[in-house]
Write an enzyme that holds these catalytic residues in place. Sequence first.
Site, mmCIF file in Angstrom:
data_model
loop_
_atom_site.group_PDB
_atom_site.id
_atom_site.type_symbol
_atom_site.label_atom_id
_atom_site.label_comp_id
_atom_site.label_asym_id
_atom_site.label_seq_id
_atom_site.Cartn_x
_atom_site.Cartn_y
_atom_site.Cartn_z
ATOM 1 N N ASN A 1 0.940 -1.062 0.165
ATOM 2 C CA ASN A 1 -0.081 0.055 -0.120
ATOM 3 C C ASN A 1 1.031 1.077 -0.005
ATOM 4 O O ASN A 1 1.711 1.307 1.013
ATOM 5 C CB ASN A 1 -0.873 0.013 1.171
ATOM 6 C CG ASN A 1 -1.934 0.903 1.103
ATOM 7 O OD1 ASN A 1 -2.766 0.878 2.359
ATOM 8 N ND2 ASN A 1 -2.394 1.574 0.023
ATOM 9 N N GLN B 1 -2.376 6.925 -1.965
ATOM 10 C CA GLN B 1 -2.992 7.980 -1.203
ATOM 11 C C GLN B 1 -1.863 8.802 -1.000
ATOM 12 O O GLN B 1 -0.580 8.482 -0.762
ATOM 13 C CB GLN B 1 -3.648 7.618 0.059
ATOM 14 C CG GLN B 1 -4.852 6.837 0.067
ATOM 15 C CD GLN B 1 -5.450 6.191 1.199
ATOM 16 O OE1 GLN B 1 -4.759 5.612 1.885
ATOM 17 N NE2 GLN B 1 -6.792 6.600 1.476
ATOM 18 N N ASN C 1 -7.058 11.079 -0.873
ATOM 19 C CA ASN C 1 -7.115 9.969 -2.307
ATOM 20 C C ASN C 1 -6.479 10.687 -3.496
ATOM 21 O O ASN C 1 -6.481 11.903 -3.436
ATOM 22 C CB ASN C 1 -8.611 9.722 -2.512
ATOM 23 C CG ASN C 1 -9.059 8.591 -1.384
ATOM 24 O OD1 ASN C 1 -8.524 7.824 -0.737
ATOM 25 N ND2 ASN C 1 -10.332 8.750 -1.065
ATOM 26 N N CYS D 1 -6.206 6.038 7.619
ATOM 27 C CA CYS D 1 -5.347 5.228 7.078
ATOM 28 C C CYS D 1 -4.474 4.638 7.915
ATOM 29 O O CYS D 1 -3.347 5.101 8.314
ATOM 30 C CB CYS D 1 -4.705 5.772 5.870
ATOM 31 S SG CYS D 1 -3.940 4.571 4.825
ATOM 32 N N GLY D 2 -4.599 3.341 8.291
ATOM 33 C CA GLY D 2 -3.726 2.615 9.285
ATOM 34 C C GLY D 2 -2.531 2.370 8.632
ATOM 35 O O GLY D 2 -1.481 2.528 9.252
ATOM 36 N N ASN D 3 -2.273 1.716 7.564
ATOM 37 C CA ASN D 3 -1.054 1.493 6.915
ATOM 38 C C ASN D 3 -0.380 2.860 6.859
ATOM 39 O O ASN D 3 0.738 3.084 6.982
ATOM 40 C CB ASN D 3 -1.183 0.823 5.556
ATOM 41 C CG ASN D 3 -1.487 -0.327 5.564
ATOM 42 O OD1 ASN D 3 -1.196 -1.352 6.649
ATOM 43 N ND2 ASN D 3 -2.032 -1.037 4.531
ATOM 44 N N ASN E 1 -12.736 5.366 9.616
ATOM 45 C CA ASN E 1 -13.445 5.665 8.301
ATOM 46 C C ASN E 1 -14.476 4.285 8.080
ATOM 47 O O ASN E 1 -14.230 3.394 8.984
ATOM 48 C CB ASN E 1 -12.384 5.466 7.181
ATOM 49 C CG ASN E 1 -11.335 4.419 7.181
ATOM 50 O OD1 ASN E 1 -11.538 3.667 8.185
ATOM 51 N ND2 ASN E 1 -10.252 4.348 6.181
ATOM 52 N N HIS F 1 -16.472 1.085 7.068
ATOM 53 C CA HIS F 1 -16.072 -0.059 6.482
ATOM 54 C C HIS F 1 -17.281 -1.049 6.478
ATOM 55 O O HIS F 1 -18.049 -1.130 7.315
ATOM 56 C CB HIS F 1 -15.008 -0.965 7.010
ATOM 57 C CG HIS F 1 -13.598 -0.603 6.925
ATOM 58 N ND1 HIS F 1 -12.779 -0.910 5.952
ATOM 59 C CD2 HIS F 1 -13.063 0.592 7.640
ATOM 60 C CE1 HIS F 1 -11.478 -0.228 6.061
ATOM 61 N NE2 HIS F 1 -11.693 0.924 6.942
ATOM 62 N N ASN G 1 -15.514 1.619 2.539
ATOM 63 C CA ASN G 1 -14.453 0.668 1.984
ATOM 64 C C ASN G 1 -15.088 -0.950 2.333
ATOM 65 O O ASN G 1 -15.682 -1.141 3.193
ATOM 66 C CB ASN G 1 -13.119 0.670 2.827
ATOM 67 C CG ASN G 1 -12.432 2.192 2.637
ATOM 68 O OD1 ASN G 1 -12.254 2.604 1.892
ATOM 69 N ND2 ASN G 1 -12.714 2.747 3.990
ATOM 70 N N GLU H 1 -10.885 -0.047 -1.715
ATOM 71 C CA GLU H 1 -11.064 0.964 -0.890
ATOM 72 C C GLU H 1 -11.769 1.970 -1.871
ATOM 73 O O GLU H 1 -11.683 2.273 -3.009
ATOM 74 C CB GLU H 1 -9.632 1.617 -0.732
ATOM 75 C CG GLU H 1 -8.848 0.731 0.248
ATOM 76 C CD GLU H 1 -7.695 1.485 0.731
ATOM 77 O OE1 GLU H 1 -7.639 2.863 1.072
ATOM 78 O OE2 GLU H 1 -6.610 0.943 0.778
ATOM 79 N N ARG H 2 -12.624 2.914 -1.085
ATOM 80 C CA ARG H 2 -13.303 4.320 -1.706
ATOM 81 C C ARG H 2 -12.277 5.112 -2.347
ATOM 82 O O ARG H 2 -11.352 5.354 -1.815
ATOM 83 C CB ARG H 2 -14.223 4.678 -1.023
ATOM 84 C CG ARG H 2 -13.665 5.198 0.531
ATOM 85 C CD ARG H 2 -14.534 6.136 1.296
ATOM 86 N NE ARG H 2 -13.803 6.589 2.588
ATOM 87 C CZ ARG H 2 -14.314 7.302 3.440
ATOM 88 N NH1 ARG H 2 -15.667 7.825 3.428
ATOM 89 N NH2 ARG H 2 -13.420 7.837 4.595
ATOM 90 N N CYS I 1 -4.792 -2.988 3.332
ATOM 91 C CA CYS I 1 -5.633 -1.887 3.834
ATOM 92 C C CYS I 1 -5.299 -1.991 5.394
ATOM 93 O O CYS I 1 -6.196 -2.961 5.973
ATOM 94 C CB CYS I 1 -7.073 -1.815 3.572
ATOM 95 S SG CYS I 1 -7.894 -0.458 4.183
ATOM 96 N N GLY J 1 -8.791 -1.479 7.090
ATOM 97 C CA GLY J 1 -9.603 -2.818 6.786
ATOM 98 C C GLY J 1 -9.401 -4.063 7.310
ATOM 99 O O GLY J 1 -10.354 -4.843 7.703
#
Length: 275
Positions: A13, A46, A66, A75-77, A159, A161, A192, A210-211, A219, A222
Site C-alpha cells: 500500500n 494515497q 485520495n 489510513c492505518g497503513n 473511516n 467499512h 471501504n 477502498e473508496r 488496507c 480494513g
Amino acid sequence: MKLPFAKMQALGNDFVVLDGVSAPLTLTAAQCRKLGDRRFGVGCDQILVVDPAPDAQADFGYRIFNCDGSEVGQCGNGARCLARFVERQGLSTARAIQVATRTTRMNLELLEQDWVRAELSRPEFQPARIPLDVPAQAERYTLDSTVGMVSGGAVSVGNPHFVIEVDDVARAPVQQWGEALTRHAAFPEGVNVGFVERVAADHLRLRVFERGVGETPACGSGACAAAVIQRVWGHTEARVRVDLPGGQLRIAWDEGQNVFMEGPATWVFEGEIEL
C-alpha cells in the site's frame, strides 16, 4: 513550485508523504491527481501530510488524501508510514507519538525492524457514526445492490467499512462487488468494502476495495475492521493475524477496547516534484 516528498509503502500500500510542519502546505485536487499519477507523477494509493499539532493533546496533525483530492479520516497503513517519516525527517525524537486526523486520533509507537504499533480509537457501530443509513443497528446488514442482496457487518475505525465473509478470498468478486457497494446509497460518505476468509480463530485472509482507490495490496484500517467484525460475530479470538495480498498484519481487539495494529512501514525513495 518544487515540492519535496518521500515515497513509502506498507505491505505494498504505497504513499507520497509530505512535510507540512516545516512549512504550511495546501494541496488542490489537481495537485493530488498529479502526485498520485503513476505515469506523470510520483504514483501512490494515497497522499499523506504531517502537520503541526491541532491542540495540546496531539503531537502532529495527519491529513490523508485520495488521488482524486478527496480527504478521508483514516489510513492505518499510512499512519505507520507517517510515524517512520516523522522519525527519519527529524520532526520528533520520541518513540511514541499521537496524531490527529479530521475524524480520529491514533497513538503510534516505533518498534524494531521497521515495524510500528498503531493504537486506533474504539470501533463505532452506531449507524449514524459510521455513517450508515439504516433503520436500526444490527450485527449484520443486508443491502440491495446492483449485484443482488449482499450481507455483511458495518463499522467505523475512523473511516467506514463494510465487511463481507467469503469462503475463498482468492475467488471473491472484489472488483465487481466493490464497485457496486463502495458508493451504495446506504453509505452517504462511501465505504471501504472488505472480503474476509476465516482460516482459524486467530487467522484471517482479507482483500479490500477502498473508496476512491479500488483494490489495494493492503488496507490497515480494513484489517482492523475485519478483525473487529469477526470478533463481534464470535468467530475469532482477541488477537488475530490478517494476511493481505501485500503481507501480514497483527490486530488485537476486545469488546469495549481500542484497536491495536502492528505491521511494517518502509521507506522507498525521496525526491522533488514540480507542481
